[in-house]
Write a protein that holds these residues in place. Structure first.
Motif: not given
Length: 748
Positions: A376-380, A429-430, A437-438
């Motif tokens: 969800a944070m990486a989608a930003l 923030a990521i 990594l994800l």
């Protein structure tokens, strides 16, 4: 109103829709269903419905509950009736999403949902009680205010309440409390002596123009801010290096002094606090590090009579690896960790303290939930900072209210906190390496971190107060030398070391000479070497090694007989069983390392000597046990669309076979097809007529499988025919075929 059954509706769907269904609900495909009837039964099972609801957002789940309010699990209802409950909110996307997952079926005039949905989703959908049809036109205008307050409380949900007033049946004339009056009026239903329930019709009447209560139809807002992405990556890189340093210290500490394994499993509080003090971190971070090293296979339980937590042989390659590869190993270990370190320090249901590595921390779903939060944070957009993690928790709760359980919101906060310590997140923030990594795995993430880290520096800054400042990440060779001659005093973007007499002696014990240390600081310091450091090194060198130890059990030699006399006159001499055998030689039956440690504790500065007279490094390298490998999380293999399409065709073939044979199958004998042979006759007849046969068989690996075959030859213990799905000729030993049935036509 009547509608089609689920099986009939499934048969009317095209292959693309069925493949999408099996991908959205993978449990339906394992094991492969024999036909559509079996598939429909599996779709409607309570466990499968509950699993399918885990990914539904709040609005879609509310639509499903609204169908239960309308009793769509008992009889079909029109979509217009559901829409009426939602007012102006458009529910068509939610209905189509539910239909794609077969959580409802039928056209818009006859929508049905599986009967098990009520038990799987909510026995009181939308906070409403069970239906009492006689109350459909109930009038509440004559009720007293206190009665209306009770109805309002129950109408807000849940619709059941506990009260002693339900214990006895009273008439309206004898009723004294609001509960008794409502029971007497029939507006509440007594479920048992202590429980009352508000009927659905009364609840809807109380709610008025909001029959489903307050519905959150849109995702909650998420407040964000912008930061320079490179600054986020730089901060995360610093945390990654700090993480690596802490784990290195942990491994070295536990190599020399491994902590005991508690009888109940896990690590004791005293050992955790000692580790936190050694690492200069708080207990929560120390507990996370402990969980990481065990999950990564760097530390394991010796499983002996008195078990201890000891580094494994896998720790050695990790210690010599580049910092970015060290980090990638730990970061992947955290991502896959099937446990909740955030629970450490809390108490369980029996009021027992939860320790690190305790079995009570096991949560198989933790990796999935952790990844979901990070995704969800990486989608930003890169550089987007989540201002408040609680807002992120609210967003994720709306997206999947049935995920996470009672710890759902805490999981978000724990993941943000842990991810920051891991260098996967920074400033909420990521980081770029966390995003990699994800999406790509630890290898590319390590490269991404390596590119982001500043180049190692090849110099230090020596200060007059005997501190040595490393203005960045030191190159490995220099880092080893500085760590040998100085102790870390503080760390961060710049690491501060302090040179002490003990640390200088440590370098001498490892075989370095005073000239080596002078050369180190002269060539590697960008600042002038202070005289105080030169004097410290020279003074320590004059004292160091004047006593020389060897192995005889052990011996001490010295060119100065006075020093030998001083040693023998010390109280430690008796404890170490020292005995003079010459004016300049003393021997002891104890090991050399023990003698040297005893003399150093007494204030002397002996050095170990090898057969050639050179100084030996007797430092203990640390204990190791056999590595057990990292705790691998089994990743389910997702079938391809081609494989799912093949399964759909086999299900359809099962339907046609059932139509042809009336649902019966012919079992094959287990002795090469000999004997009375209805099966052989069926296969041979299919070969003569060019008909297809649905064959269940066991392959050479013992795995059950199914194929649609057009037989060409049957005999000699084998079936040879064309696999309809692949157009290939295949041979099947008859003794491996478990059942067969004719297919209505050659379609597959």
């Amino acid at each position: 109103m009547s509608g089609t059954t689920l099986a009939e509706w499934l048969r009317a769907q095209d292959d693309t829709a069925l493949v999408a269904l099996l991908r959205a609900r993978p449990d339906l495909a394992t094991p492969p269903p024999a036909d559509t009837t079996v598939l429909a039964t599996r779709i409607g099972s309570r466990a499968s419905v509950a699993r399918a609801c885990e990914d539904l957002d709040t609005l879609t789940l509310t639509v499903l509950e609204a169908l239960l309010v309308l009793d769509a699990d008992l009889a079909p209802v029109p979509r217009s009736a559901v829409q009426e409950l939602f007012g102006s909110t458009d529910i068509r996307p939610a209905v189509e999403h539910l239909r794609a997952r077969a959580l409802l079926w039928g056209d818009d005039d006859t929508i049905s949902t599986p009967p098990a949905t009520r038990d799987a989703v909510n026995p009181f959908p939308c906070g409403l009680g069970r239906s009492v049809p006689r109350l459909a036109d109930v009038d509440l205008t004559a009720l007293e205010p206190d009665e209306l307050r009770v109805l309002g409380t129950l109408a807000a949900g849940p619709p059941v309440g506990q009260t002693k007033d339900a214990a006895q049946v009273v008439s309206l004339a004898n009723a004294r409390t609001p509960i008794q009056k409502l029971l007497a009026r029939g507006l509440l239903v007594r479920r048992d002596s202590l429980t009352v329930e508000l009927p659905r019709e009364v609840g809807l009447k109380v709610r008025g123009d909001r029959p489903l209560g307050v519905i959150q139809t849109t995702e909650p807002p998420l407040t964000t801010a912008r930061r320079d992405p490179s600054g986020i990556d730089h901060t995360g890189g610093g945390e990654a290096l700090e993480l690596s340093r802490h784990v290195e210290t942990l491994l070295k500490s536990w190599s020399e002094d491994p902590p005991a394994v508690l009888r109940s499993g896990g690590l004791g509080v005293r050992d955790l606090r000692k580790l936190a003090k050694d690492l200069d971190v708080d207990d929560r971070q120390a507990a996370l590090l402990v969980e990481l090293v065990v999950n990564a296979g760097l530390v394991a339980d010796t499983e002996g009579v008195e078990p201890e937590w000891v580094p494994t042989t896998q720790a050695d390659p990790w210690l010599i690896a580049a910092p970015e590869h060290r980090w990638a190993t730990l970061a992947q270990s955290w991502l896959d960790l099937p446990r909740l370190p955030g629970l450490i320090g809390q108490r369980d249901d029996r009021d027992r303290l939860l320790n690190p590595l305790a079995p009570e921390l096991n949560r198989p779903g933790a990796p999935r939930d952790r990844r979901r939060i990070l995704e969800a944070m990486a989608a930003l957009e890169p550089g987007t900072v989540v201002t408040d993690p609680d807002e992120l928790a609210a967003v994720l709760a709306w997206r999947a209210p049935r995920r996470g359980g009672r710890l759902r919101d805490e999981l978000v906060r724990w993941t943000v906190e842990e991810g920051t310590k891991m260098g996967v997140l920074a400033h909420n923030a990521i980081t770029a390496q966390g995003r990699t990594l994800l999406t790509e795995g630890p290898g590319p993430a390590a490269k991404r971190l390596g590119d982001a880290l500043p180049a190692p520096v090849d110099h230090v800054l020596v200060q007059a107060d005997l501190t040595v400042v490393a203005p960045g990440r030191l190159d490995p060779e220099l880092a080893d030398e500085i760590a040998l001659v100085a102790d870390v005093e503080s760390s961060g973007s710049a690491t501060v070391y302090r040179v002490r007499e003990g640390s200088v002696r440590r370098a001498f014990d490892a075989g370095r000479s005073a000239a080596d240390l002078h050369e180190l600081f002269k060539t590697r310091s960008r600042t002038p070497v202070p005289q105080s450091l030169t004097y410290l090194i020279d003074d320590a060198a004059r004292r160091h090694g004047r006593l020389r130890g060897g192995t005889a059990g052990s011996f001490l030699r010295c060119d100065d007989p006075v020093l030998i006399t001083e040693v023998l006159s010390h109280a430690a001499a008796e404890r170490l069983a020292l005995r003079k055998i010459a004016p300049t030689v003393v021997v002891s039956p104890l090991p050399l390392a023990e003698v040297l440690d005893g003399l150093r504790a007494a204030g002397f500065a002996p050095a170990a000597e090898g057969p050639d007279g050179h100084v030996l490094d007797l430092r203990v390298s640390g204990r190791r046990i056999a590595g057990k490998g990292r705790r691998q999380r089994v990743q389910p293999t997702m079938p391809s669309d081609e494989q799912l399409g093949e399964l759909v065709r086999l299900v359809q073939a099962g339907d046609r076979a059932a139509t042809t044979t009336g649902g019966a199958r012919v079992s094959v004998p287990g002795h090469l097809g000999a004997g009375p042979s209805a099966t052989l006759a069926l296969l041979q007849q299919a070969a003569r007529d060019g008909r297809s046969v649905l064959v269940d068989f066991v392959d050479s690996h013992g795995t059950a499988a199914r194929r649609v075959i057009t037989p060409q030859y049957v005999g000699g213990g084998v079936l040879e025919g064309v696999d309809v799905s692949y157009g290939e000729v295949r041979r099947f030993p008859l003794h491996r075929i478990t059942s067969a049935a004719l297919v209505e036509d050659d379609r597959a």
